[in-house]
Design a protein around this motif. Structure first.
Motif, mmCIF file in Angstrom:
data_model
loop_
_atom_site.group_PDB
_atom_site.id
_atom_site.type_symbol
_atom_site.label_atom_id
_atom_site.label_comp_id
_atom_site.label_asym_id
_atom_site.label_seq_id
_atom_site.Cartn_x
_atom_site.Cartn_y
_atom_site.Cartn_z
ATOM 1 N N VAL A 125 0.849 -1.191 0.000
ATOM 2 C CA VAL A 125 0.000 0.000 0.000
ATOM 3 C C VAL A 125 0.885 1.240 0.000
ATOM 4 N N MET A 126 0.561 2.150 -0.916
ATOM 5 C CA MET A 126 1.309 3.393 -1.032
ATOM 6 C C MET A 126 0.489 4.561 -0.495
ATOM 7 N N GLN A 127 1.162 5.413 0.246
ATOM 8 C CA GLN A 127 0.585 6.687 0.705
ATOM 9 C C GLN A 127 1.629 7.769 0.550
ATOM 10 N N LYS A 128 1.247 8.872 -0.084
ATOM 11 C CA LYS A 128 2.121 10.039 -0.226
ATOM 12 C C LYS A 128 3.519 9.660 -0.706
ATOM 13 N N GLY A 129 3.547 8.781 -1.722
ATOM 14 C CA GLY A 129 4.811 8.450 -2.350
ATOM 15 C C GLY A 129 5.700 7.504 -1.590
ATOM 16 N N ARG A 130 5.154 6.811 -0.590
ATOM 17 C CA ARG A 130 5.918 5.823 0.174
ATOM 18 C C ARG A 130 5.112 4.543 0.350
ATOM 19 N N ILE A 131 5.793 3.427 0.481
ATOM 20 C CA ILE A 131 5.127 2.172 0.830
ATOM 21 C C ILE A 131 4.985 2.130 2.344
ATOM 22 N N VAL A 132 3.726 2.058 2.794
ATOM 23 C CA VAL A 132 3.469 2.122 4.231
ATOM 24 C C VAL A 132 2.999 0.785 4.801
ATOM 25 N N HIS A 133 2.721 -0.170 3.915
ATOM 26 C CA HIS A 133 2.273 -1.477 4.397
ATOM 27 C C HIS A 133 2.600 -2.525 3.351
ATOM 28 N N ARG A 134 2.976 -3.707 3.832
ATOM 29 C CA ARG A 134 3.232 -4.849 2.954
ATOM 30 C C ARG A 134 2.827 -6.111 3.687
ATOM 31 N N SER A 135 2.087 -6.988 3.018
ATOM 32 C CA SER A 135 1.668 -8.243 3.638
ATOM 33 C C SER A 135 1.219 -9.205 2.551
ATOM 34 N N THR A 136 0.940 -10.440 2.945
ATOM 35 C CA THR A 136 0.298 -11.343 2.007
ATOM 36 C C THR A 136 -1.131 -10.849 1.767
ATOM 37 N N THR A 137 -1.665 -11.201 0.627
ATOM 38 C CA THR A 137 -3.046 -10.817 0.329
ATOM 39 C C THR A 137 -4.002 -11.411 1.351
ATOM 40 N N THR A 138 -3.757 -12.641 1.744
ATOM 41 C CA THR A 138 -4.626 -13.309 2.717
ATOM 42 C C THR A 138 -4.660 -12.538 4.031
ATOM 43 N N ASP A 139 -3.493 -12.148 4.532
ATOM 44 C CA ASP A 139 -3.435 -11.413 5.794
ATOM 45 C C ASP A 139 -4.110 -10.047 5.670
ATOM 46 N N PHE A 140 -3.916 -9.396 4.540
ATOM 47 C CA PHE A 140 -4.514 -8.076 4.353
ATOM 48 C C PHE A 140 -6.033 -8.156 4.353
ATOM 49 N N ARG A 141 -6.561 -9.177 3.703
ATOM 50 C CA ARG A 141 -8.025 -9.320 3.639
ATOM 51 C C ARG A 141 -8.615 -9.654 5.004
ATOM 52 N N ARG A 142 -7.850 -10.325 5.839
ATOM 53 C CA ARG A 142 -8.347 -10.690 7.164
ATOM 54 C C ARG A 142 -8.404 -9.486 8.098
ATOM 55 N N ASP A 143 -7.499 -8.527 7.878
ATOM 56 C CA ASP A 143 -7.392 -7.382 8.776
ATOM 57 C C ASP A 143 -8.236 -6.234 8.229
ATOM 58 N N ARG A 144 -9.536 -6.287 8.468
ATOM 59 C CA ARG A 144 -10.459 -5.304 7.902
ATOM 60 C C ARG A 144 -10.199 -3.891 8.433
ATOM 61 N N ASP A 145 -9.816 -3.798 9.694
ATOM 62 C CA ASP A 145 -9.544 -2.477 10.261
ATOM 63 C C ASP A 145 -8.370 -1.801 9.557
ATOM 64 N N ARG A 146 -7.320 -2.575 9.285
ATOM 65 C CA ARG A 146 -6.164 -2.009 8.596
ATOM 66 C C ARG A 146 -6.531 -1.622 7.170
ATOM 67 N N ALA A 147 -7.286 -2.494 6.475
ATOM 68 C CA ALA A 147 -7.689 -2.200 5.104
ATOM 69 C C ALA A 147 -8.513 -0.918 5.049
ATOM 70 N N HIS A 148 -9.397 -0.748 6.035
ATOM 71 C CA HIS A 148 -10.223 0.452 6.064
ATOM 72 C C HIS A 148 -9.362 1.687 6.334
ATOM 73 N N ALA A 149 -8.412 1.571 7.244
ATOM 74 C CA ALA A 149 -7.574 2.713 7.572
ATOM 75 C C ALA A 149 -6.699 3.129 6.400
ATOM 76 N N LEU A 150 -6.220 2.148 5.636
ATOM 77 C CA LEU A 150 -5.293 2.449 4.540
ATOM 78 C C LEU A 150 -6.002 2.845 3.255
ATOM 79 N N LEU A 151 -7.160 2.200 2.992
ATOM 80 C CA LEU A 151 -7.805 2.365 1.693
ATOM 81 C C LEU A 151 -9.241 2.867 1.769
ATOM 82 N N GLY A 152 -9.787 2.927 2.989
ATOM 83 C CA GLY A 152 -11.174 3.352 3.120
ATOM 84 C C GLY A 152 -12.167 2.283 2.778
ATOM 85 N N VAL A 153 -11.741 1.018 2.825
ATOM 86 C CA VAL A 153 -12.625 -0.111 2.527
ATOM 87 C C VAL A 153 -12.530 -1.096 3.663
ATOM 88 N N GLY A 154 -13.346 -2.159 3.575
ATOM 89 C CA GLY A 154 -13.274 -3.226 4.569
ATOM 90 C C GLY A 154 -14.444 -3.221 5.508
#
Length: 239
Positions: free
Chosen positions: A210-239
Motif C-alpha cells: 500500500v502506497m501513501q504520499k509516495g511511500r510504501i506504508v504497508h506490505r503483507s500477504t493478500t490473505t493477511d490483508f483481507r483478514r485485517d479489515r480495520d487495517r484495510a479500512h484505515a489504509l484504503l477506506g474499505v473493509g
C-alpha cells in the motif's frame, strides 16, 4: 512481513517526480521471481508514477531499481524493455488504425526469441483470433485490453507492469481479463499490478503493498490483508 529473498525486482529509496516536484519520496519495493504484487492506494499517491519510473518513462531523482542484478534506474524505456520489463499502460493505447494481427506483429518484431508468439497469444486469448482482421478502434474495451496484454507478452518480459487493467471495463469483461492474467501464473512472469478494483487485485495477487504520499506504508500477504479489515479500512477506506 519479511521481504522475499529471491527478488526479481528490488527498488530502494526511489525518488521521482515531475518538473522538480517530488511524487515518490523514498520508495522501497520488491517483487519475488514469479510473484504477483498488487500496488494499492488512493488516487494521486504515486502508483502510476512508480510504474512509469520503473519502466524508464520517467527518470528518477535518486535511488536504485534492480532487475535481478541489473541496475535500471535512469535507463531509457527501450533499454528497460530489452532487459525484460513490459508495461500494459492505463488506457490500453493500442494502435487504432492497425488490425489485431498488425498490432501483434509489430510488437513481436525485433524482440528476443522466446515462448511468446502471435500464435500463442491467439491460443491464450481466442477472442483476439476471432478479431485478428479488425482494427484497434473496432475492438471493445475488453478486446483492446487483451490486445495490450498480448503486445506486452510478445516482448518476452520477466516482469510485467499492469496499470489499472480493469479501468473502464464492465464487471463481466473484468472477469475475462482476470482469467487471461491467471493463465500467466504458470509462465513464471512476475507482475506488479496497480488496480483500484480490489476484487481483481485480491484474486490475482500473492502480496499487497500500500502506497501513501509516495511511500510504501504497508506490505503483507493478500490473505493477511483481507483478514485485517480495520487495517484495510484505515489504509484504503474499505473493509
Amino acid at each position: 512481513m519479511t521481504e522475499p529473498t529471491s527478488a526479481l525486482l528490488t527498488v530502494r529509496d526511489l525518488r521521482a517526480g515531475y518538473a522538480g516536484t517530488t511524487v515518490l519520496d523514498g520508495v522501497d519495493f520488491t517483487v519475488p521471481a514469479g510473484g504477483v504484487v498488487a500496488l494499492l492506494g488512493r488516487n494521486g499517491v504515486g502508483k502510476t508514477t512508480f510504474i512509469h519510473t520503473v519502466m524508464g518513462m520517467l527518470k528518477p531523482y535518486s535511488g536504485s531499481i534492480l532487475l535481478g542484478d541489473r541496475e535500471l534506474a535512469g535507463q531509457a524505456a527501450h533499454a528497460v524493455a530489452r532487459s525484460g520489463v513490459a508495461i500494459v499502460p492505463q488506457g490500453r493505447r493500442v494502435f487504432a488504425p492497425l488490425t489485431v494481427e498488425e498490432n501483434l506483429r509489430i510488437a513481436a518484431k525485433g524482440h528476443r526469441r522466446g515462448a511468446w508468439t502471435p500464435a500463442r497469444i491467439y491460443e491464450l486469448m481466442p477472442r483476439l483470433a476471432e478479431r485478428r482482421g479488425n482494427r484497434g478502434d473496432e475492438l471493445s474495451g475488453g478486446e483492446q485490453q487483451m490486445l495490450a496484454i498480448g503486445r506486452a507478452l510478445l516482448r518476452k518480459p520477466r516482469l510485467l507492469l499492469l496499470d489499472e487493467p480493469s479501468d473502464g471495463l464492465a464487471p463481466a469483461v473484468v472477469h475475462q481479463v482476470a482469467e487471461v492474467l491467471e493463465g500467466l501464473r504458470a509462465e513464471g512472469i512476475a507482475v506488479v499490478l496497480v488496480e483500484q478494483d480490489l476484487h481483481l487485485a485480491f484474486r490475482l495477487a500473492d502480496q499487497v503493498a500500500v502506497m501513501q504520499k509516495g511511500r510504501i506504508v504497508h506490505r503483507s500477504t493478500t490473505t493477511d490483508f483481507r483478514r485485517d479489515r480495520d487495517r484495510a479500512h484505515a489504509l484504503l477506506g474499505v473493509g
